[in-house]
Design a protein around this motif. Sequence first.
Motif, PDB file in Angstrom:
ATOM      1  N   GLY A 198       0.793  -1.229   0.000  1.00 58.26           N
ATOM      2  CA  GLY A 198       0.000   0.000   0.000  1.00 58.26           C
ATOM      3  C   GLY A 198       0.819   1.270   0.000  1.00 58.26           C
ATOM      4  O   GLY A 198       0.428   2.271  -0.625  1.00 58.26           O
ATOM      5  N   ILE A 199       1.961   1.281   0.690  1.00 63.63           N
ATOM      6  CA  ILE A 199       2.796   2.492   0.703  1.00 63.63           C
ATOM      7  C   ILE A 199       3.333   2.784  -0.694  1.00 63.63           C
ATOM      8  O   ILE A 199       3.226   3.912  -1.201  1.00 63.63           O
ATOM      9  N   ALA A 200       3.916   1.781  -1.318  1.00 69.73           N
ATOM     10  CA  ALA A 200       4.465   1.970  -2.661  1.00 69.73           C
ATOM     11  C   ALA A 200       3.384   2.403  -3.651  1.00 69.73           C
ATOM     12  O   ALA A 200       3.591   3.308  -4.475  1.00 69.73           O
ATOM     13  N   HIS A 201       2.229   1.769  -3.563  1.00 67.16           N
ATOM     14  CA  HIS A 201       1.120   2.099  -4.469  1.00 67.16           C
ATOM     15  C   HIS A 201       0.736   3.573  -4.331  1.00 67.16           C
ATOM     16  O   HIS A 201       0.582   4.282  -5.339  1.00 67.16           O
ATOM     17  N   ALA A 202       0.598   4.046  -3.097  1.00 62.45           N
ATOM     18  CA  ALA A 202       0.180   5.437  -2.878  1.00 62.45           C
ATOM     19  C   ALA A 202       1.242   6.422  -3.344  1.00 62.45           C
ATOM     20  O   ALA A 202       0.928   7.457  -3.964  1.00 62.45           O
ATOM     21  N   MET A 203       2.501   6.137  -3.070  1.00 64.15           N
ATOM     22  CA  MET A 203       3.564   7.062  -3.466  1.00 64.15           C
ATOM     23  C   MET A 203       3.701   7.131  -4.987  1.00 64.15           C
ATOM     24  O   MET A 203       3.968   8.195  -5.548  1.00 64.15           O
ATOM     25  N   HIS A 204       3.486   6.017  -5.668  1.00 64.88           N
ATOM     26  CA  HIS A 204       3.450   6.031  -7.134  1.00 64.88           C
ATOM     27  C   HIS A 204       2.254   6.838  -7.628  1.00 64.88           C
ATOM     28  O   HIS A 204       2.372   7.651  -8.557  1.00 64.88           O
ATOM     29  N   HIS A 205       1.111   6.605  -6.999  1.00 64.93           N
ATOM     30  CA  HIS A 205      -0.119   7.270  -7.429  1.00 64.93           C
ATOM     31  C   HIS A 205       0.018   8.782  -7.391  1.00 64.93           C
ATOM     32  O   HIS A 205      -0.463   9.488  -8.296  1.00 64.93           O
ATOM     33  N   PHE A 206       0.684   9.284  -6.360  1.00 60.09           N
ATOM     34  CA  PHE A 206       0.817  10.730  -6.207  1.00 60.09           C
ATOM     35  C   PHE A 206       2.128  11.284  -6.777  1.00 60.09           C
ATOM     36  O   PHE A 206       2.471  12.439  -6.559  1.00 60.09           O
ATOM     37  N   GLY A 207       2.854  10.448  -7.510  1.00 59.24           N
ATOM     38  CA  GLY A 207       4.016  10.921  -8.235  1.00 59.24           C
ATOM     39  C   GLY A 207       5.211  11.293  -7.381  1.00 59.24           C
ATOM     40  O   GLY A 207       6.069  12.066  -7.815  1.00 59.24           O
ATOM     41  N   LEU A 208       5.284  10.729  -6.175  1.00 58.19           N
ATOM     42  CA  LEU A 208       6.411  11.035  -5.293  1.00 58.19           C
ATOM     43  C   LEU A 208       7.615  10.155  -5.576  1.00 58.19           C
ATOM     44  O   LEU A 208       8.734  10.464  -5.155  1.00 58.19           O
ATOM     45  N   ILE A 209       7.387   9.033  -6.249  1.00 59.48           N
ATOM     46  CA  ILE A 209       8.497   8.153  -6.648  1.00 59.48           C
ATOM     47  C   ILE A 209       8.283   7.727  -8.101  1.00 59.48           C
ATOM     48  O   ILE A 209       7.188   7.858  -8.635  1.00 59.48           O
TER      49      ILE A 209
END
Length: 277
Positions: free
Chosen positions: A266-277
């Motif tokens: 879930g952490i990776a998914h959210a950070m990808h979703h918001f363009g942070l990584i």
Amino acid sequence: MEGFMSTKYIFLDIDGTLLSHTYGISKGSLDTLVQLRKNGHKVFVCTGRSKAYVDDYIHKLQFDGFIYGAGAHVAYEGNDLFMHVIPREEVEKMIEFFRAYNISFILEGPNYAFHDESALKIFRDRWVLQISDTPYLSLHKLADERILSVVSYPDMTEEINKISIFAKSDEDLELIKDNFNANYHLILYPTTSSCEIVGEGINKASGIKHMMRHLGGDLKDCIAMGDSMNDYEMIKECGLGIAMGNADEKVKAIADYITESVDNDGIAHAMHHFGLI
């Protein structure tokens, strides 16, 4: 989705968010933490656990800072910025109350956690079962010298930030509310008849505000991720509040975004979703 260009301050809960009690901390989450910092963002742990309950493995992951005890203890780069202490005389009164009503409890501080007999048995039994069933969790074993019986408390100078309660019933929770709600912040978990007691006005959002004052940052640039009721305030008050897919329904209801579960990165998914990584 268009990424964030400015530095963001990302606050991650441990249990059920960073740490899966099935798989431990996933490689996806570990890689995400590294990439977030490479991209210029600051990453923090914001946990309900007192410092004594955060294992060495997590402490060595090079987070920028830690908020422990559901907001009661704030540290940045190894230095304490804020620590709320429940006065010793109040702790002693609570011990008498819990013993009188046969309510199990843990006194949590920065160096040690003091358990009554029942809580110590629960802790030992659960840990042995989790380690045997889930080898990944062996990385997160707490040092035995931190986990003490409450009989040691009177002879030590340890300050207490938070008290965890394991009640027998909803009636016990109501009794605790009647006696302590006026002067403390109670975080209730009715499904398990348990609760956390911290100082009045203390919560994870208040801890984040202490951190931001020190860093000169703004709450609107903060991102909070969590799953349980002690995450409620930070998810509601930060600029972006993200609930895990496995989060309490009340937490999901106030979140800006619901990501995948902890067991599904879930952490990776959210950070990808918001363009942070």
